[in-house]
Scaffold this active site. Structure first.
Site, PDB file in Angstrom:
ATOM      1  N   ARG A  75       0.840  -1.213   0.000  1.00 39.38           N
ATOM      2  CA  ARG A  75       0.000   0.000   0.000  1.00 39.38           C
ATOM      3  C   ARG A  75       0.871   1.258   0.000  1.00 39.38           C
ATOM      4  NH1 ARG A  75      -2.135   2.576   4.243  1.00 39.38           N
ATOM      5  NH2 ARG A  75      -2.149   0.728   5.563  1.00 39.38           N
TER       6      ARG A  75
ATOM      7  N   LYS B 278      -8.308   3.930 -19.367  1.00 37.45           N
ATOM      8  CA  LYS B 278      -8.683   4.219 -20.746  1.00 37.45           C
ATOM      9  C   LYS B 278      -7.496   4.002 -21.683  1.00 37.45           C
ATOM     10  CE  LYS B 278     -12.515   5.059 -18.710  1.00 37.45           C
ATOM     11  NZ  LYS B 278     -12.542   5.991 -17.636  1.00 37.45           N
TER      12      LYS B 278
ATOM     13  N   TYR C 290     -16.412  14.394 -16.543  1.00 38.36           N
ATOM     14  CA  TYR C 290     -16.841  13.006 -16.334  1.00 38.36           C
ATOM     15  C   TYR C 290     -17.828  12.982 -15.153  1.00 38.36           C
ATOM     16  CZ  TYR C 290     -16.787   8.369 -14.375  1.00 38.36           C
ATOM     17  OH  TYR C 290     -17.183   7.184 -13.832  1.00 38.36           O
TER      18      TYR C 290
ATOM     19  N   ASP D 169      -7.378  17.051 -16.366  1.00 39.86           N
ATOM     20  CA  ASP D 169      -7.676  15.647 -16.663  1.00 39.86           C
ATOM     21  C   ASP D 169      -7.342  15.437 -18.140  1.00 39.86           C
ATOM     22  OD1 ASP D 169      -8.819  13.203 -17.356  1.00 39.86           O
ATOM     23  OD2 ASP D 169     -10.384  13.383 -15.834  1.00 39.86           O
TER      24      ASP D 169
HETATM   25  N1  PLP Z   1     -11.787  11.158 -16.045  1.00 43.07           N
HETATM   26  C1  PLP Z   1     -12.411  10.902 -17.198  1.00 43.07           C
HETATM   27  C2  PLP Z   1     -12.304  11.894 -18.323  1.00 43.07           C
HETATM   28  C3  PLP Z   1     -13.169   9.741 -17.361  1.00 43.07           C
HETATM   29  O1  PLP Z   1     -13.798   9.524 -18.515  1.00 43.07           O
HETATM   30  C4  PLP Z   1     -13.273   8.831 -16.274  1.00 43.07           C
HETATM   31  C5  PLP Z   1     -14.065   7.592 -16.396  1.00 43.07           C
HETATM   32  O2  PLP Z   1     -14.721   7.351 -17.363  1.00 43.07           O
HETATM   33  C6  PLP Z   1     -12.604   9.145 -15.074  1.00 43.07           C
HETATM   34  C7  PLP Z   1     -11.876  10.302 -14.998  1.00 43.07           C
HETATM   35  C8  PLP Z   1     -12.686   8.209 -13.896  1.00 43.07           C
HETATM   36  O3  PLP Z   1     -11.835   7.135 -14.117  1.00 43.07           O
HETATM   37  P1  PLP Z   1     -12.009   5.683 -13.428  1.00 43.07           P
HETATM   38  O4  PLP Z   1     -13.259   5.082 -13.972  1.00 43.07           O
HETATM   39  O5  PLP Z   1     -10.756   4.982 -13.835  1.00 43.07           O
HETATM   40  O6  PLP Z   1     -12.102   5.912 -11.960  1.00 43.07           O
END
Ligand code: PLP
Length: 408
Positions: free
Chosen positions: A51, A214, A116, A189
């Site tokens: 961890r 992703k 998101y 992001d």
């Molecule tokens: N940021 C974006 C642009 C996303 O599309 C997503 C999820 O689809 C996230 C963050 C969150 O990621 P996670 O599902 O890996 O927690």
């Protein structure tokens, strides 16, 4: 366990393994009590407990940092400066830890929207619950952003560009300048763009976050997240402590899968984004489609800014289907090659309907204010041949129209 800084050093593999070994272990043994004490005191590099850190995770973090490297403009040295990275067990783990590391009770956070759905929920519910004020501003509203960041105690500006799911583009140089003026950190992001097409740190951002679920992993096999920054001190102290305490740490096997997946990142996203551009152009000419958003289309509202700050436009496309929500459901049901699924950035083309899926928990008015209308279909273009996706979409658009005509 209060030794967040001791556990992230890369260790040379004694057998010269070409690929990083998977250290699938929860804990590490000590040669002696004195060595353990030295590790805990941070006097020696090494690993104590997964961890806190793990060699396979550390190998993935080193690779992540290199992916977001900052290349100084000539004539200054051409050697890129490599930031530091921390891997998380999900994108949400990375985003939550970052914002909680930056903001406390009474602080103010500004975010562009759309975002998101999970990030929108974090900013809309959890942060206010903790006494952190949040202001959201529509992507592209520069005056609104200027006003919002100048509110008292603004500590962070959070931006997603291109944004999920509308593909809105935020001007990162402008956002960096506005954040800097008030002493706030710009967090970007970079999930949709990937470091192949956009390097926010190079454009003035302080912190980059990813859902490595992703494109970075790329095969739809792992949930993961990442934070990358040039502020190594903050990352190794405040952020590492939060990862340790929130426990959002990736497993060694997941880190290894992400490491392997990232090796083909550039090939995958270049190929998918070429297909995405051609699919977007084709969609724009379809009578059943009312609008298309793709930053690579010359008439897209984000095209000019995207062309300035991105070296490619990515592989996400959004379009509006005539007939709204019902036609969208029929289109999804008729797909034969593309998969009906949330998530994005894997080898297969994935199609979803944000209003009833990824962003369904947002109230309709809030959703629409962020540009997420009922007719919006989001496409994550995969690695299939364009012709295959196009013919699948053609028959599905036809089926949606036919069903609408029969209903009337
Ligand atoms: N940021 C974006 C642009 C996303 O599309 C997503 C999820 O689809 C996230 C963050 C969150 O990621 P996670 O599902 O890996 O927690």
């Amino acid at each position: 366990m209060d030794a967040p800084h001791v556990s992230r050093a890369l260790v040379p593999d004694p057998y010269g393994s070409h690929e990083p070994p998977i250290y699938q272990t929860s804990t590490f043994t000590f040669d002696s009590a004195a060595q353990a004490a030295a590790l805990f005191a941070g006097e020696k590099p090494g690993f104590v407990y997964t961890r806190l850190g793990n060699p396979t995770v550390a190998a993935w973090e080193a690779r992540l940092a290199a992916l977001e490297a900052v290349h100084p403009a000539p004539p200054v040295p051409l050697v890129p400066s490599v930031p530091s990275a921390l891997a998380f067990s999900s994108g949400m783990g990375a985003i939550s830890a970052t914002l909680l590391a930056l903001a406390g009770q009474g602080d103010h956070v500004v975010a562009t929207e759309p975002l998101y759905g999970g990030t929108a929920e974090l900013l809309g519910d959890l942060l206010p619950h903790l006494g952190i004020r949040v202001t959201t501003v529509r992507a592209g509203d520069a005056d609104g952003l200027r006003r919002a960041v100048s509110l008292p105690r603004t500590v962070a500006l959070f931006v997603e560009t291109p944004a999920n799911p509308t593909l809105d583009v935020v001007d990162l140089r402008l956002a960096a300048a506005l954040a800097q003026e008030v002493g706030a950190r710009l967090v970007v992001d970079n999930t949709f763009a990937t470091p192949v097409f956009q390097r926010p740190l190079q454009l003035g951002a302080d912190i980059v976050v990813h859902s490595s679920t992703k494109y970075l992993g790329g095969h739809g096999t792992v949930i993961g997240g990442a934070v990358v920054t040039t502020d190594t001190a903050w990352l190794n102290d405040r952020l590492l402590t939060l990862r340790k305490l929130l426990g959002a740490v990736p497993s060694p096997f997941d880190a290894w899968l992400l490491y392997q997946g990232s090796k083909t990142l550039e090939l995958r996203v270049r190929r998918a984004s070429e297909t995405a551009l051609r699919l977007a152009q084709w969609l724009a000419a379809q009578p059943a489609v009312s609008w298309v958003r793709y930053p690579g289309l010359p008439d897209d509202p984000g095209h000019e800014v995207a062309s300035r700050q991105m070296s490619g436009y990515g592989a996400m496309v959004a379009f509006g289907i005539k007939g709204g929500m019902e036609a969208g459901a029929r289109f999804l049901d008729a797909l034969r090659v593309a998969k009906r699924a949330v998530s994005l950035g894997c080898t297969d083309t994935l199609v979803e309907h944000p209003a009833t899926m990824t962003h369904a928990h947002l109230p309709k008015a809030e959703r629409e204010a962020a540009g997420i209308c009922d007719d919006l279909i989001r496409v994550s273009v995969g690695l299939e041949d364009l012709e295959l996706i196009q013919s699948d979409f053609e028959q599905a658009l036809g089926a949606a129209r036919l069903a609408a005509a029969v209903d009337r």
